[in-house]
Scaffold this motif. Structure first.
Motif, mmCIF file in Angstrom:
data_model
loop_
_atom_site.group_PDB
_atom_site.id
_atom_site.type_symbol
_atom_site.label_atom_id
_atom_site.label_comp_id
_atom_site.label_asym_id
_atom_site.label_seq_id
_atom_site.Cartn_x
_atom_site.Cartn_y
_atom_site.Cartn_z
ATOM 1 N N LEU A 63 0.853 -1.191 0.000
ATOM 2 C CA LEU A 63 0.000 0.000 0.000
ATOM 3 C C LEU A 63 0.884 1.234 0.000
ATOM 4 C CD1 LEU A 63 -2.962 1.099 0.244
ATOM 5 C CD2 LEU A 63 -2.473 1.367 2.681
ATOM 6 N N ALA A 64 0.827 1.991 -1.089
ATOM 7 C CA ALA A 64 1.604 3.228 -1.212
ATOM 8 C C ALA A 64 3.074 3.005 -0.890
ATOM 9 C CB ALA A 64 1.023 4.316 -0.314
ATOM 10 N N ASN A 172 -0.871 -0.439 -5.523
ATOM 11 C CA ASN A 172 -1.578 -0.750 -4.283
ATOM 12 C C ASN A 172 -2.276 -2.094 -4.442
ATOM 13 O OD1 ASN A 172 -0.881 1.677 -3.054
ATOM 14 N ND2 ASN A 172 -2.733 2.725 -3.757
ATOM 15 N N TYR A 287 -1.997 4.741 6.962
ATOM 16 C CA TYR A 287 -2.081 5.175 5.568
ATOM 17 C C TYR A 287 -1.201 6.413 5.368
ATOM 18 C CZ TYR A 287 -4.275 6.002 1.014
ATOM 19 O OH TYR A 287 -4.513 6.157 -0.339
ATOM 20 N N THR A 290 -0.659 12.418 2.154
ATOM 21 C CA THR A 290 0.256 13.529 1.875
ATOM 22 C C THR A 290 -0.495 14.820 2.173
ATOM 23 O OG1 THR A 290 -0.438 13.470 -0.450
ATOM 24 C CG2 THR A 290 1.579 12.281 0.137
ATOM 25 N N THR A 352 -7.656 2.606 -1.725
ATOM 26 C CA THR A 352 -6.800 1.677 -2.466
ATOM 27 C C THR A 352 -6.375 2.285 -3.798
ATOM 28 O OG1 THR A 352 -8.718 0.588 -3.478
ATOM 29 C CG2 THR A 352 -7.803 -0.402 -1.449
ATOM 30 N N GLY A 353 -7.177 3.232 -4.311
ATOM 31 C CA GLY A 353 -6.852 3.862 -5.583
ATOM 32 C C GLY A 353 -7.588 3.282 -6.771
ATOM 33 N N ARG A 380 -4.575 11.419 -0.974
ATOM 34 C CA ARG A 380 -4.564 9.950 -1.013
ATOM 35 C C ARG A 380 -3.460 9.463 -1.943
ATOM 36 N NH1 ARG A 380 -8.021 7.117 -5.482
ATOM 37 N NH2 ARG A 380 -7.579 8.549 -7.187
ATOM 38 N N SER A 381 -3.169 8.159 -1.860
ATOM 39 C CA SER A 381 -2.198 7.546 -2.756
ATOM 40 C C SER A 381 -2.745 7.529 -4.178
ATOM 41 C CB SER A 381 -1.900 6.115 -2.309
ATOM 42 O OG SER A 381 -1.159 5.426 -3.297
ATOM 43 N N THR A 382 -1.912 7.871 -5.134
ATOM 44 C CA THR A 382 -2.332 7.889 -6.538
ATOM 45 C C THR A 382 -1.866 6.639 -7.285
ATOM 46 O OG1 THR A 382 -0.342 9.135 -7.118
ATOM 47 C CG2 THR A 382 -2.345 10.401 -6.632
ATOM 48 N N LYS A 383 -1.297 5.677 -6.577
ATOM 49 C CA LYS A 383 -0.832 4.466 -7.246
ATOM 50 C C LYS A 383 -2.010 3.660 -7.785
ATOM 51 C CE LYS A 383 3.392 3.862 -4.505
ATOM 52 N NZ LYS A 383 4.377 3.873 -5.588
#
Length: 391
Positions: A63-64, A172, A287, A290, A352-353, A380-383
């Motif tokens: 995750l990220a 992710n 989590y 950013t 989760t993306g 949030r994570s952009t993966k």
């Protein structure tokens, strides 16, 4: 409802055989029982008879860019005479509680029916893509300076896992593979393996593939850079005299077909695995948001299956603060004046993306002020999500 003892594992095997319509050969039965004993198997009983079951498996997932504990749910099955009696629902709710107790903040499963598991808070995690090619599509790309080597099975883990981990950390949801997982699940399918090694001597990509009846099936094509992609593709092209058809399984955003002389090839995209956050508070705490120093965001979460998740969560640079209502199923004591409101499915999809927050906002699944949606998108994570295994 209780955990199965080791001497009852054979009953779980027999239920799997019935429900999933296969027979374990006699010579493989001991190995199957041993693998099942590595799982935590919960059963719902009618008197002394096993009526339904669910397996919990301890995993980690990416995750990220970091590894977190994940609970795998597998082999959910019920005998037909015991179906539609709420047994699987009880097992799933109990499974969520057990995973929470073990610190597994997220859970993954492969659904027999997506709509069924959505009722229990699971949401689609990723899509897989299957590319189907004809032999005339096997045209090499620009030459590379590295080397292709077929890999002996005894060295699969030490050679391939570093490449896999570099690749997996870009997404992710990917499974953290152990050495046993490689041995028992990845290269026990009768596939061959080949690596791409660059001029510096570094392995930067690999293939998992098999050839049968003039068909080449690529199960995994893992590349950490474009040179490895070209090198592995050129290797596949060298099989043009041996095959008539080629299929490649890959992640949804993979752009290999763009590089082909004829990119117009048959491509199938389908949802694959599902995920759900098990423990919202601790998931949010681990989590990697950013978030800027002056930013705050309230999330108001409802979860019909895991009441401990119902509440309001304030996210800022200091961490996560939790506010619970007076009622077990209340998101907060009073209707929220600010922040975003959603259920556990939507929260899982966003973090989760798999889905974009603004899309879910437009669909009415994420409610609140538009500027909070923009803020959620930015922190949030952009993966991309991806998952290549099965359990």
């Amino acid at each position: 409802m209780r955990k199965l003892d080791k001497n009852e594992v054979i009953d779980a095997v027999r239920l799997s055989e019935y429900a999933f319509q296969y027979t374990v050969p006699k010579e493989e039965l001991d190995d199957k029982i041993q693998r099942y004993r590595e799982h935590e198997i919960w059963g719902d009983f009618e008197a002394d008879e096993l009526a339904a079951k669910l397996h919990l498996i301890n995993f980690e997932t990416w995750l990220a860019g970091k590894k977190i504990k994940m609970g795998g749910v597998a082999s959910v099955a019920t005998y037909p005479e015991h179906r539609r009696g709420g047994r699987v629902a009880r097992l799933l709710r109990n499974g969520l509680f057990e995973m929470k107790q073990k610190g597994q903040t997220i859970s993954l499963l492969h659904p027999f029916q997506i709509s069924f598991y959505r009722k229990f808070g699971y949401e689609v995690l990723n899509n897989w893509k299957k590319v189907e090619l004809k032999v005339e599509d096997l045209k090499p790309l620009r030459a590379v300076s590295g080397k292709i080597r077929r890999v002996e099975l005894d060295h699969i883990f030490e050679v391939l896992n570093p490449v896999y981990e570099t690749f997996a950390a870009r997404f992710n949801g990917m499974l953290v593979r152990t050495e046993n997982w490689w041995k028992e699940r990845v290269y026990s399918k009768g596939f061959r393996f080949a690596t791409y090694t660059n001029e510096e001597g570094n392995v930067t990509g690999y293939l998992s593939y098999k050839i049968e009846n003039r068909k080449l099936e690529v199960e995994e094509m893992v590349c950490t850079d474009g040179e490895a992609r070209r090198g592995l593709w050129n290797y596949l092209c060298q099989h043009d005299s041996m095959v008539e058809r080629v299929t490649i399984l890959t992640n949804e955003s993979d752009q290999l077909t763009f590089l082909l002389a004829n990119p117009k090839v048959k491509t199938t995209v389908e949802p694959y695995f599902m995920a759900r956050i098990v423990d919202v508070e601790n998931f949010l705490k681990e989590y990697p948001f950013t978030i800027k120093a002056d930013e705050t965001l309230f999330l108001h979460i409802t979860d019909d299956q895991a009441e401990w998740n119902n509440g309001s969560y304030l996210i800022d640079r200091e961490g996560v603060r939790v506010f619970k209502g007076d009622k077990p199923n209340a998101a907060c004591a009073h209707p929220p004046k600010r922040g975003l409101r959603c259920n556990i499915n939507t929260l899982t999809s966003v973090l989760t993306g798999y889905q974009d927050p603004y899309f879910l906002y437009e669909a009415g699944l994420l409610e609140g002020a538009e500027d909070d949606v923009v803020r959620l998108q930015s922190i949030r994570s952009t993966k991309e999500t991806n998952f290549m295994d099965f359990f």
